[in-house]
Motif scaffolding. Structure first.
Motif, short mmCIF file in Angstrom:
data_model
loop_
_atom_site.label_atom_id
_atom_site.label_comp_id
_atom_site.label_asym_id
_atom_site.label_seq_id
_atom_site.Cartn_x
_atom_site.Cartn_y
_atom_site.Cartn_z
N PHE A 1 -1.80 -19.83 33.37
CA PHE A 1 -1.54 -20.16 31.59
C PHE A 1 -1.99 -22.23 31.63
O PHE A 1 -1.22 -22.65 31.60
CB PHE A 1 0.02 -19.94 30.74
CG PHE A 1 0.26 -18.67 30.81
CD1 PHE A 1 -0.52 -17.51 29.74
CD2 PHE A 1 1.34 -17.90 32.04
CE1 PHE A 1 0.69 -16.30 29.92
CE2 PHE A 1 1.36 -17.09 31.91
CZ PHE A 1 1.66 -15.95 31.25
N ARG A 2 -3.25 -22.11 31.35
CA ARG A 2 -3.96 -22.85 31.35
C ARG A 2 -3.66 -24.08 29.70
O ARG A 2 -4.04 -23.73 28.94
CB ARG A 2 -4.64 -23.17 31.74
CG ARG A 2 -6.18 -23.20 33.30
CD ARG A 2 -7.71 -23.32 33.47
NE ARG A 2 -7.47 -22.82 34.56
CZ ARG A 2 -7.56 -22.03 35.24
NH1 ARG A 2 -7.20 -20.69 34.91
NH2 ARG A 2 -8.35 -21.65 37.03
N THR A 3 -3.01 -24.85 29.25
CA THR A 3 -2.55 -25.84 28.22
C THR A 3 -2.98 -26.89 28.32
O THR A 3 -3.19 -27.42 29.51
CB THR A 3 -0.70 -25.16 28.24
OG1 THR A 3 -0.48 -26.33 28.64
CG2 THR A 3 -0.69 -24.39 28.24
N PRO A 4 -3.25 -27.87 27.03
CA PRO A 4 -3.70 -28.64 27.02
C PRO A 4 -2.80 -29.93 27.87
O PRO A 4 -2.72 -31.34 27.62
CB PRO A 4 -3.77 -28.97 25.60
CG PRO A 4 -4.24 -28.26 25.02
CD PRO A 4 -3.24 -26.88 25.27
N CYS A 5 -1.32 -29.26 27.98
CA CYS A 5 0.09 -29.94 28.93
C CYS A 5 0.29 -29.61 30.23
O CYS A 5 0.84 -29.91 30.70
CB CYS A 5 0.90 -30.21 27.96
SG CYS A 5 1.08 -30.52 26.22
N GLY A 6 -0.94 -29.33 31.03
CA GLY A 6 -0.89 -28.71 32.14
C GLY A 6 -0.30 -27.13 31.96
O GLY A 6 -1.13 -26.07 31.42
N VAL A 7 -0.44 -26.53 33.48
CA VAL A 7 -0.74 -25.49 33.86
C VAL A 7 0.60 -24.97 34.18
O VAL A 7 1.78 -25.35 35.15
CB VAL A 7 -1.93 -25.38 35.17
CG1 VAL A 7 -1.96 -23.72 35.37
CG2 VAL A 7 -3.17 -25.91 35.40
N PHE A 8 0.65 -23.43 33.80
CA PHE A 8 1.55 -23.07 33.68
C PHE A 8 1.78 -21.93 33.92
O PHE A 8 0.49 -20.76 34.70
CB PHE A 8 2.93 -22.14 32.38
CG PHE A 8 2.67 -24.47 31.63
CD1 PHE A 8 4.53 -23.98 31.41
CD2 PHE A 8 2.16 -24.56 31.24
CE1 PHE A 8 4.94 -25.49 31.31
CE2 PHE A 8 2.84 -25.39 30.11
CZ PHE A 8 4.22 -26.18 29.99
N TYR A 9 2.64 -21.56 35.56
CA TYR A 9 2.51 -19.50 36.08
C TYR A 9 4.12 -18.53 34.97
O TYR A 9 3.71 -17.59 35.21
CB TYR A 9 3.25 -19.51 37.01
CG TYR A 9 2.74 -18.98 37.53
CD1 TYR A 9 1.02 -18.13 38.84
CD2 TYR A 9 4.08 -17.75 38.81
CE1 TYR A 9 0.92 -16.77 38.53
CE2 TYR A 9 3.37 -16.52 38.93
CZ TYR A 9 1.49 -16.22 39.54
OH TYR A 9 1.77 -15.13 40.36
N ILE A 10 4.77 -19.03 34.40
CA ILE A 10 5.40 -18.27 33.50
C ILE A 10 4.77 -18.65 31.88
O ILE A 10 4.49 -19.75 31.75
CB ILE A 10 6.93 -19.20 34.10
CG1 ILE A 10 7.50 -18.80 34.83
CG2 ILE A 10 7.93 -18.04 33.00
CD1 ILE A 10 7.61 -17.67 35.89
N ASN A 11 4.74 -18.17 31.16
CA ASN A 11 4.45 -17.71 30.70
C ASN A 11 5.40 -19.14 29.38
O ASN A 11 6.09 -19.44 29.07
CB ASN A 11 4.64 -16.29 29.43
CG ASN A 11 3.83 -16.64 27.96
OD1 ASN A 11 3.53 -17.39 27.45
ND2 ASN A 11 3.05 -15.50 27.86
#
Length: 592
Positions: free
Chosen positions: A445-455
């Motif tokens: 999950f790529r977001t403006p505030c970093g990458v997440f592996y948990i939604n």
């Protein structure tokens, strides 16, 4: 025997060995290969002429000694008192100079045999270690078997498919036999009552928010509504010290196993004998003259099953190809990768919780390597009769590739708090979702505030700030960045993970989620230029991670997997074996 002794090797068991010599390790290897030739109209075309199809199988029994030295060495070194440190000042003011005639180091006291109680004292925290080795320890035996069929399909190419399995029932592992007693003696139930007493007492004090955070005493007070009598704490030394800050902190957090450890170690100076006539360690520990009583033994097991497929084309007409795929699963109750093989259970009450996918398991693995010589130049399809200049210009080109694709190492969603025992690193969290729903919750999950592996919707973040890219505002509005609010607190919107309660441990399976997919492609272009009949110049251009793809890494049992970490669910690192970005390399060499 809580009043036993530790002695030199052989003094207790005889001889001069950690364990008895293991001399009966018979390790046969049996295999077969059969190339069938059928003449009937059905099987003949299927298996082809003689030699085009081969059926192979085998069985092997092995004795693995990879950690058979390091495990026992760690065990014997774990006993308290085998090393002593001396500290002193060096310098003119202290009257000591290195190399001076009067310089000396006092010899440390070394007593053998030594009682368990003496070792406990040497630990400095009344929490010493006794680490023994099973005198009948054996070299771990593994059994492996396989059966497969290989078929030549023409074009210098063969295809093979096989099943490969393995097992062991006597892997070396260490377990802790001195697990604190907190269930059968009624301590956990009284812990919960004391926690509610704390909440009731806090409600009588001025302030806002959860009354637990204002509490100054967890003792029974008949004048306070909701306060109930306690049954275990009054019999503990000092009445359980229910006004002590450390005790109150453990009660608020709901971690009875940590409270027991603090009773025995940090609060040992307050161990006046309680009304039950026992000190803290005598009440809670089976062996009250140690903190950990570890045993190295053959109690680990594993099971391995895999389907493997491979296609191979031998180098012919300038082309070579090899590709293989493995679909496999490794289950074990000794899943770690440490050389010392000390892998205690979360709890000896439920050893079955340990049986899960190994830390190194990878469900899908695909590998491919190929070499292709371009068909130009001398001896090739095109320009084969050209001049030496033309051959040097267009001939000798070669391209190659290596591709690796694999599922990531398994991960667990953990609540590493001491709600059940102090061996809490692998304790999984509670959840309101099924395993299938949890699998849908993971991904990149790529977001403006970093990458997440948990939604991120399942993380305690300011979702509006996240959607608007206001990264500095993610932890505003009461958000914590964790996967769960504290035990007993109101859940946040979207919360699906929860902390275990006092005396509780989750039954959520470990390691059933796969980490981020690993994809890597390395390639090269090679130009061979003939100089003479016996020498040539080779120019190489090589690219590692051709796609410039980041391979994200999610740590198994790390802070990113802990629902109580402010980094929960985040991807904070990448694999670095080939670098985080594309690497280009150029080289030239003369071969003669």
């Amino acid at each position: 025997n809580p009043v036993g002794t530790i002695d030199f090797i052989g003094a207790n068991g005889g001889g001069n060995r950690f364990y008895k010599t293991d001399k009966n390790n018979f390790a046969p290897i049996v295999s077969f290969a059969w190339s069938p030739h059928f003449k009937n109209s059905v099987l003949g075309p299927l298996f082809g002429d003689e030699g085009r199809t081969v059926i192979r199988g085998g069985y092997r029994r092995s004795f693995v000694n990879d950690e058979f030295v390091r495990g026992p060495d760690n065990a014997q070194g774990g006993n308290s008192g085998l090393s002593t440190a001396r500290a002193f000042l060096v310098g003119p003011a202290a009257g000591n100079l290195l190399g001076a005639p009067l310089f000396s180091v006092p010899a440390p006291t070394f007593n053998v045999p030594r009682t368990f109680a003496a070792g406990d004292t040497l630990s400095g925290q009344n929490f010493g270690t006794i680490f023994a080795i099973d005198p009948n320890l054996q070299v771990p035996m593994t059994q492996e078997w396989n059966i497969g069929i290989q078929r030549e399909v023409g074009f210098q190419t063969a295809f093979e498919i096989r099943y490969v399995g393995g097992k062991s029932d006597n892997l070396v592992r260490g377990i802790d036999l001195n697990e604190a007693r907190i269930h059968a003696n009624g301590f956990v139930a009284d812990f919960i009552r004391a926690r509610e007493n704390c909440r009731a007492q806090g409600a009588t004090l001025p302030g806002t928010g959860d009354p637990l955070n204002r509490c100054t005493s967890a003792a029974f007070n008949p004048a306070i509504p909701g306060s109930v009598p306690l049954t275990v704490f009054p019999g503990l030394p000092g009445g359980g010290l229910l006004t002590n800050g450390t005790v109150l902190s453990n009660l608020r957090a709901g971690i009875p196993a940590d409270l027991v450890t603090n009773y025995i170690t940090a609060l040992a100076s307050a161990t006046a004998v309680g009304t039950n006539g026992l000190t803290f360690d005598q009440f809670f520990l089976p062996n009250f003259n140690a903190g950990a009583v570890d045993l190295l033994q053959n109690s680990g097991r594993y099971r391995y099953h895999s389907l493997q497929a491979e296609v191979r084309r031998r180098f012919s007409q300038g082309f070579h190809l090899q590709a293989n795929y493995t679909f496999q699963k490794t289950l074990t109750d000794a899943s770690g990768v440490g050389q010392t093989r000390f892998e205690p259970n979360l709890t000896n009450l439920f050893p079955e919780l340990e049986y899960s996918r190994a830390d190194y398991d990878a469900t899908h693995v695909f590998n491919l390597n190929s070499i292709y010589e371009l068909p130009f130049g001398r001896g090739k399809r095109f320009f084969s009769d050209g001049s030496s200049f033309v051959d040097r210009l267009v001939g000798g080109w070669q391209v190659s590739s290596i591709v690796q694709i694999a599922t990531g190492a398994p991960i667990s969603i953990v609540d590493p708090r001491s709600t059940f025992t102090r061996r809490n690193g692998r304790q999984t969290a509670l959840t309101s979702l099924t395993k299938e729903q949890l699998r849908d919750l993971v991904g990149i999950f790529r977001t403006p505030c970093g990458v997440f592996y948990i939604n991120p919707t399942a993380i305690d973040l300011n979702q509006t700030a996240l959607a608007n890219g206001q990264c500095s505002q993610l932890l505003t509005g009461g958000a914590t960045g964790r996967g769960a609010r504290g035990f007993g607190e109101a859940a946040f919107p979207g919360q699906v993970f929860f902390n275990n309660g006092p005396g509780q441990t989750s039954g959520l399976e470990r390691a059933f989620l796969n980490g981020p997919l690993y994809v890597n492609w390395d390639a090269s272009i090679i130009k061979n230029i003939r100089l003479t009949e016996t020498s040539r110049l080779q120019i190489r251009a090589e690219a590692f991670n051709v796609l410039n793809r980041p391979n994200f890494f999610f740590t198994q049992f790390g802070t990113n997997a802990s629902i109580n970490s402010t980094n929960f669910g985040r991807i904070t690192s990448t694999f670095t074996s080939t670098g985080a970005q594309r690497v280009l390399q150029f080289a030239a060499r003369i071969e003669f």
